[in-house]
Design a protein around this motif. Structure first.
Motif, PDB file in Angstrom:
ATOM      1  N   ILE A 148       0.838  -1.203   0.000  1.00  0.00           N
ATOM      2  CA  ILE A 148       0.000   0.000   0.000  1.00  0.00           C
ATOM      3  C   ILE A 148       0.875   1.255   0.000  1.00  0.00           C
ATOM      4  O   ILE A 148       0.610   2.217  -0.738  1.00  0.00           O
ATOM      5  CB  ILE A 148      -0.939   0.011   1.236  1.00  0.00           C
ATOM      6  CG1 ILE A 148      -1.927  -1.155   1.174  1.00  0.00           C
ATOM      7  CG2 ILE A 148      -1.668   1.343   1.361  1.00  0.00           C
ATOM      8  CD1 ILE A 148      -2.926  -1.076   0.058  1.00  0.00           C
ATOM      9  N   SER A 191       0.972   4.041  -2.824  1.00  0.00           N
ATOM     10  CA  SER A 191       0.003   5.039  -2.353  1.00  0.00           C
ATOM     11  C   SER A 191      -0.188   6.200  -3.317  1.00  0.00           C
ATOM     12  O   SER A 191      -1.285   6.760  -3.419  1.00  0.00           O
ATOM     13  CB  SER A 191       0.399   5.568  -0.973  1.00  0.00           C
ATOM     14  OG  SER A 191       1.669   6.186  -1.014  1.00  0.00           O
ATOM     15  N   ASN A 241       2.201   9.040   3.290  1.00  0.00           N
ATOM     16  CA  ASN A 241       1.327   8.567   2.220  1.00  0.00           C
ATOM     17  C   ASN A 241       0.432   9.677   1.679  1.00  0.00           C
ATOM     18  O   ASN A 241       0.126   9.707   0.482  1.00  0.00           O
ATOM     19  CB  ASN A 241       0.483   7.388   2.700  1.00  0.00           C
ATOM     20  CG  ASN A 241       1.275   6.089   2.725  1.00  0.00           C
ATOM     21  OD1 ASN A 241       2.021   5.799   1.799  1.00  0.00           O
ATOM     22  ND2 ASN A 241       1.140   5.309   3.790  1.00  0.00           N
ATOM     23  N   TYR A 252      -2.842   0.640  -9.658  1.00  0.00           N
ATOM     24  CA  TYR A 252      -2.820   0.480  -8.200  1.00  0.00           C
ATOM     25  C   TYR A 252      -3.067  -0.971  -7.807  1.00  0.00           C
ATOM     26  O   TYR A 252      -2.376  -1.523  -6.952  1.00  0.00           O
ATOM     27  CB  TYR A 252      -3.875   1.381  -7.561  1.00  0.00           C
ATOM     28  CG  TYR A 252      -3.907   1.274  -6.059  1.00  0.00           C
ATOM     29  CD1 TYR A 252      -2.881   1.828  -5.294  1.00  0.00           C
ATOM     30  CD2 TYR A 252      -4.942   0.615  -5.406  1.00  0.00           C
ATOM     31  CE1 TYR A 252      -2.890   1.725  -3.914  1.00  0.00           C
ATOM     32  CE2 TYR A 252      -4.952   0.502  -4.026  1.00  0.00           C
ATOM     33  CZ  TYR A 252      -3.933   1.059  -3.286  1.00  0.00           C
ATOM     34  OH  TYR A 252      -3.930   0.948  -1.924  1.00  0.00           O
ATOM     35  N   SER A 257      -0.007  -2.935  -5.995  1.00  0.00           N
ATOM     36  CA  SER A 257      -0.186  -3.214  -4.566  1.00  0.00           C
ATOM     37  C   SER A 257      -0.333  -4.708  -4.276  1.00  0.00           C
ATOM     38  O   SER A 257      -0.054  -5.163  -3.170  1.00  0.00           O
ATOM     39  CB  SER A 257      -1.398  -2.450  -4.008  1.00  0.00           C
ATOM     40  OG  SER A 257      -2.583  -2.832  -4.664  1.00  0.00           O
TER      41      SER A 257
END
Length: 467
Positions: A55, A59, A120, A407, A411
């Motif tokens: 993550i 981010s 983040n 993403y 991730s």
């Protein structure tokens, strides 16, 4: 035709716009040099797991999704130029904040959950800038460029993205070279993030000297300004006819998103999803870690990343030189086949446990194939396939879909690799095969067509599928 065009002016404007692409590449790849230090500084010291590490590494992509979603609103209401200025400001804030997230509220050297969240947030702010730039830079270039060289000029944006990645690979390597791991984990990663503020500031300054696009000005009924810019770009003999053609497709109020059928929107979204599901950003974000897993030392792994970056630049240049000659579809299909071969090769090596130069060769084949095809050509198509009246909304949806897919892939990579490296790379190989079939069956060729032609293409297709 080209003699009447002011090539120096066109190239100058394009180079300024592509600084946004350079920052896109810089911001997304800077993490490749810093992610192991972030793991040591935050994840390991706080006892967090690989999911949180994934993550944190990814981010910025949350911000990219947001930036992509709002890009249509910004481009339509503030203009292309002002939206890029906003993106430049976000890049500067993110660079400095990511380098020193302790600013004002925390003590340096004392990691905490709150500090990790703050870091983040700064990365997400930069991601919003990337999302805006990724949608609006190709749109800006596409709306400025003459039809006969539009593919080449929009492809320069991808060259800038890859060049930005190459620059940051050199910067990261230069910062880490000869330094102890303790110093890199304490200060080195901060210098990596802070270095982005320099190109971001240059981008903001140079943007002050470029014009708004004639198509946006025509939409805002500023015809005299639009004509002035078209005359500078295309010459006075062509400018009036081009403006007349633009006005026919922008003077009518904006159409609903599905006015030209759902197919054009679905194709735009799938182009974006396939560009990410083939796994390219895994290779870019985690490059040093991949090379270290092959037995390279830290310095050597970053050096191998630079070599890969140089190969990426060379093959992006091939795409720039061929996109307006060969067309979009042939390059995409050839690239998909090359990517499939490379990723299936990496998958096979992972299953057999053979890690070495053969794996590096397959990774190079894979990334080279991507850079001569899906890297630049996807952005070219997204900038040109949508009709004028829905372009802002449609590009925003396509770009947001791309960052959401990015993403998801980035991730989930650490967790997928924990389960099976062979299956992980095999999945990316399968996606490469499916991407070739998709392009062959559904994507129209747009080489040499004006942006205004897109309306007729999709009206014809809509009639064909509804008949």
């Amino acid at each position: 035709m080209m003699k009447k065009q002011n090539s120096i002016y066109i190239i100058a404007i394009t180079l300024v716009a592509t600084l946004g692409g350079l920052l896109f590449g810089y911001d997304t790849a800077v993490i490749s040099g810093a992610e192991k230090s972030l793991e040591a500084y935050f994840i390991e010291s706080l006892g967090l797991d690989t999911f949180v590490h994934g993550i944190t590494t990814s981010s910025a992509l949350i911000g990219c999704i947001i930036g992509g979603l709002i890009s249509g609103y910004f481009a339509s209401n503030f203009g292309r130029k002002k939206s890029l200025l906003i993106a430049a400001a976000l890049f500067i804030v993110s660079a400095l904040g990511s380098a020193y997230p302790e600013f004002l509220f925390f003590t340096k050297g004392e990691p905490s959950i709150a500090l990790l969240i703050t870091f983040n947030i700064y990365r997400i702010i930069g991601g919003i800038g990337v999302g805006l730039a990724s949608a609006i830079c190709p749109m800006y270039i596409g709306e400025i460029a003459p039809a006969n060289i539009r593919g080449r000029l929009v492809s320069f944006n991808q060259f800038a993205i890859i060049f930005g990645m190459l620059v940051v690979y050199f910067v990261n390597w230069g910062i880490a070279k000869g330094q102890s791991l303790a110093w890199i984990n304490d200060l080195g990663w901060r210098y990596m993030f802070a270095s982005e503020a320099i190109p971001a500031l240059l981008f903001a300054v140079f943007l002050l000297f470029v014009p708004e696009t004639p198509r946006y000005l025509a939409m805002k009924k500023q015809d005299s300004k639009a004509l002035q810019i078209l005359e500078k770009i295309n010459g006075s003999s062509e400018a009036k006819s081009i403006l007349s053609e633009i006005k026919q497709t922008v003077t009518i109020p904006k159409d609903k998103l599905f006015s030209y059928g759902k197919l054009v929107i679905v194709i735009g979204i799938l182009l974006s999803i396939f560009q990410q599901f083939v796994g390219i950003n895994v290779a870019l974000y985690y490059a040093p870690r991949i090379f270290e897993s092959m037995g390279a030392a830290k310095d050597a792994s970053m050096l191998q990343t630079i070599v890969m970056g140089l190969i990426n630049v060379v093959f992006t240049v091939i795409a720039i030189l061929t996109v307006d000659k060969w067309g979009r579809k042939p390059l995409l299909i050839i690239g998909s086949i090359g990517m499939a071969f490379g990723m299936i090769g990496v998958s096979t090596m992972a299953f057999t446990g053979i890690i070495g130069i053969s794996t590096l060769i397959f990774i190079i084949i894979y990334t080279a194939s991507f850079m001569m095809s899906w890297g630049p050509i996807c952005w070219v198509l997204i900038s040109e396939i949508f009709p004028n009246k829905i372009r802002g909304q449609a590009v925003a949806i396509a770009v947001a879909a791309q960052w959401a897919a990015n993403y998801f892939i980035s991730s989930t990579y650490p967790m997928m690799m924990e389960y099976s490296g062979g299956l992980t790379y095999g999945f990316y190989g399968l996606m490469s095969i499916l991407s070739a079939i998709f392009v062959w069956k559904f994507v129209p060729e747009t080489k040499g067509r004006t942006l205004e032609d897109m309306e007729n293409i999709w009206i014809t297709k809509q009639d064909k599928y509804s008949a």
